[in-house]
Design a protein around this motif. Structure first.
Motif, PDB file in Angstrom:
ATOM      1  N   THR A  81       4.962  -1.916  17.246  1.00  0.00           N
ATOM      2  CA  THR A  81       4.738  -0.864  16.262  1.00  0.00           C
ATOM      3  C   THR A  81       5.805  -0.904  15.184  1.00  0.00           C
ATOM      4  O   THR A  81       6.999  -0.960  15.481  1.00  0.00           O
ATOM      5  CB  THR A  81       4.749   0.528  16.919  1.00  0.00           C
ATOM      6  N   ALA A  82       5.364  -0.882  13.931  1.00  0.00           N
ATOM      7  CA  ALA A  82       6.261  -0.799  12.776  1.00  0.00           C
ATOM      8  C   ALA A  82       5.569   0.049  11.714  1.00  0.00           C
ATOM      9  O   ALA A  82       4.407  -0.186  11.388  1.00  0.00           O
ATOM     10  CB  ALA A  82       6.585  -2.192  12.227  1.00  0.00           C
ATOM     11  N   LEU A  83       6.282   1.031  11.180  1.00  0.00           N
ATOM     12  CA  LEU A  83       5.690   2.001  10.265  1.00  0.00           C
ATOM     13  C   LEU A  83       6.349   1.916   8.896  1.00  0.00           C
ATOM     14  O   LEU A  83       7.576   2.018   8.786  1.00  0.00           O
ATOM     15  CB  LEU A  83       5.854   3.423  10.814  1.00  0.00           C
ATOM     16  N   VAL A 115      11.515   1.749  -0.155  1.00  0.00           N
ATOM     17  CA  VAL A 115      10.282   1.551   0.604  1.00  0.00           C
ATOM     18  C   VAL A 115      10.527   0.403   1.571  1.00  0.00           C
ATOM     19  O   VAL A 115      10.774  -0.730   1.151  1.00  0.00           O
ATOM     20  CB  VAL A 115       9.086   1.225  -0.314  1.00  0.00           C
ATOM     21  N   TYR A 116      10.491   0.711   2.854  1.00  0.00           N
ATOM     22  CA  TYR A 116      10.780  -0.296   3.876  1.00  0.00           C
ATOM     23  C   TYR A 116       9.898  -0.030   5.090  1.00  0.00           C
ATOM     24  O   TYR A 116       9.110   0.930   5.117  1.00  0.00           O
ATOM     25  CB  TYR A 116      12.258  -0.245   4.280  1.00  0.00           C
ATOM     26  N   THR A 117      10.009  -0.850   6.114  1.00  0.00           N
ATOM     27  CA  THR A 117       9.232  -0.690   7.341  1.00  0.00           C
ATOM     28  C   THR A 117      10.181  -0.326   8.477  1.00  0.00           C
ATOM     29  O   THR A 117      11.116  -1.071   8.773  1.00  0.00           O
ATOM     30  CB  THR A 117       8.474  -1.982   7.689  1.00  0.00           C
ATOM     31  N   ARG A 118       9.936   0.825   9.079  1.00  0.00           N
ATOM     32  CA  ARG A 118      10.788   1.289  10.175  1.00  0.00           C
ATOM     33  C   ARG A 118      10.331   0.655  11.480  1.00  0.00           C
ATOM     34  O   ARG A 118       9.162   0.705  11.835  1.00  0.00           O
ATOM     35  CB  ARG A 118      10.731   2.816  10.280  1.00  0.00           C
ATOM     36  N   PHE A 119      11.278   0.078  12.194  1.00  0.00           N
ATOM     37  CA  PHE A 119      10.981  -0.578  13.464  1.00  0.00           C
ATOM     38  C   PHE A 119      10.931   0.469  14.571  1.00  0.00           C
ATOM     39  O   PHE A 119      11.888   1.219  14.784  1.00  0.00           O
ATOM     40  CB  PHE A 119      12.057  -1.618  13.773  1.00  0.00           C
ATOM     41  N   LYS A 172       0.827  -1.211   0.000  1.00  0.00           N
ATOM     42  CA  LYS A 172       0.000   0.000   0.000  1.00  0.00           C
ATOM     43  C   LYS A 172       0.860   1.259   0.000  1.00  0.00           C
ATOM     44  O   LYS A 172       0.585   2.211  -0.732  1.00  0.00           O
ATOM     45  CB  LYS A 172      -0.925  -0.002   1.218  1.00  0.00           C
ATOM     46  N   GLU A 173       1.901   1.278   0.833  1.00  0.00           N
ATOM     47  CA  GLU A 173       2.798   2.436   0.889  1.00  0.00           C
ATOM     48  C   GLU A 173       3.454   2.675  -0.463  1.00  0.00           C
ATOM     49  O   GLU A 173       3.569   3.824  -0.917  1.00  0.00           O
ATOM     50  CB  GLU A 173       3.859   2.199   1.968  1.00  0.00           C
ATOM     51  N   THR A 174       3.872   1.607  -1.128  1.00  0.00           N
ATOM     52  CA  THR A 174       4.524   1.750  -2.435  1.00  0.00           C
ATOM     53  C   THR A 174       3.570   2.332  -3.462  1.00  0.00           C
ATOM     54  O   THR A 174       3.915   3.274  -4.187  1.00  0.00           O
ATOM     55  CB  THR A 174       5.034   0.382  -2.915  1.00  0.00           C
TER      56      THR A 174
END
Length: 340
Positions: free
Chosen positions: A232-234, A223-227, A97-99
């Motif tokens: 919680t991961a954004l 595009v990655y997920t920040r820990f 979705k973010e991409t």
């Protein structure tokens, strides 16, 4: 009505699944501690590298480097970091979705989202971020606006300019999704989403720098997920090329004068490629910790849900068993009365 044997078989199967999810939770929890430690340990180095690169860039005048070129024309490259395996909750779907949201913003797609969702984005937003802001606002609408939300998602799908977009995917899940939906995936990397190594980041970075230096792309995004924490991961999108300096007025950057040997240009020549590798490695570590935290949370929820289901099935089993006993007693009493 299900028989007692059927209910017993179902309770047994749910217990077996519960054992699997519990074991997967424990494995993810053990791996998360290592991944979290690696991500936290790498963060100060990545931040300092960024500060040093920014300072050197500010002090070097008329320095030309392929990674500093701002191409007016060219394609856009996305490096999408996802998971190799499933059973991690919404981890992969959030990255996808973010991409897609950022793709729509990058290409400045002219969408009539305000009419579709009846939601006005905040003022003073750029054209590149307007679509993303509107999408996030629409997600907060009540259930009666779901039809408008689906309509808006369809608009995003229809206006993505795939002709000026390429992807490098990390992880099987993103690869399968974007290839299936017609995106141009020029290369894929799999097998290390949970345990990335520095060599993996260097391999990806070398390809990205080579493509950008040849002038094939004007922008490169990760595009990655920040820990953030175990709960919680954004998902985030960061542009790494072309490199741009930071705001020197920010308090977190100290005004330190560096002495460069042999010269600032020679130092920058070496540090710029190292910076790209460092940023990619930091993103891989953050994504690995996020994936494991999402999997641990998902398996914990699955284990708790299995426990609740076992309780409900046990209650249903007792009710059916009691009903069978009552029916048998009624049949015995009825037969005894008929013999009188």
């Amino acid at each position: 009505m299900a028989s007692l044997q059927d209910i017993r078989h179902r309770i047994k199967s749910v217990k077996n699944i519960q054992q699997i999810t519990k074991a997967m939770k424990m494995v993810a929890s053990a791996r998360l501690r290592k991944a979290q430690s690696a991500a936290i340990a790498n963060k100060p180095y990545a931040e300092k590298m960024y500060q040093v690169i920014a300072d050197v860039t500010e002090n070097v005048k008329d320095f030309k480097h392929p990674l500093l070129n701002k191409n007016e024309e060219g394609r856009t490259l996305f490096v999408v970091i996802s998971a190799d395996k499933g059973l991690a909750g919404a981890y992969t779907s959030n990255i996808i979705k973010e991409t897609k949201l950022h793709i729509a913003g990058t290409n400045e797609a002219q969408l009539s989202m305000e009419e579709a969702t009846k939601t006005q984005p905040p003022k003073h937003t750029s054209n590149a971020s307007k679509d993303k802001v509107t999408m996030q606002a629409a997600m907060q609408q009540p259930s009666e606006d779901l039809h408008s939300l689906h309509k808006m998602q369809k608009l995003i799908q229809d206006t993505i300019d795939r002709d000026n977009l390429d992807m490098i995917t990390v992880g099987k899940k993103a690869t399968e999704h974007f290839q299936k939906h017609g995106f141009n995936v020029i290369n894929t990397y799999t097998g290390f989403s949970e345990k990335p190594k520095y060599e993996n980041a260097r391999e990806i970075a070398n390809q990205v720098m080579s493509l950008f230096s040849d002038g094939a792309y004007k922008d490169v995004y990760i595009v990655y997920t920040r820990f953030v924490s175990a709960m919680t991961a954004l998902p985030e999108t960061v542009r790494i090329l072309p490199f741009e300096g930071v705001d020197k007025q920010e308090d977190k950057f100290n005004d330190i004068e560096y002495i460069y040997e042999p010269s600032a240009k020679d130092v920058l020549q070496i540090l710029l490629p190292q910076y790209i590798i460092t940023m990619l490695y930091a993103a891989l570590l953050q994504a690995a910790a996020s994936e494991l935290s999402c999997r641990m949370t998902a398996m914990s929820n699955a284990t708790d849900n299995a426990e609740d289901l076992i309780g409900r099935l046990g209650l249903h089993y007792n009710k059916v068993r009691q009903a069978n006993i009552t029916r048998e007693i009624s049949e015995i009493v009825g037969g005894a009365e008929a013999l009188k």
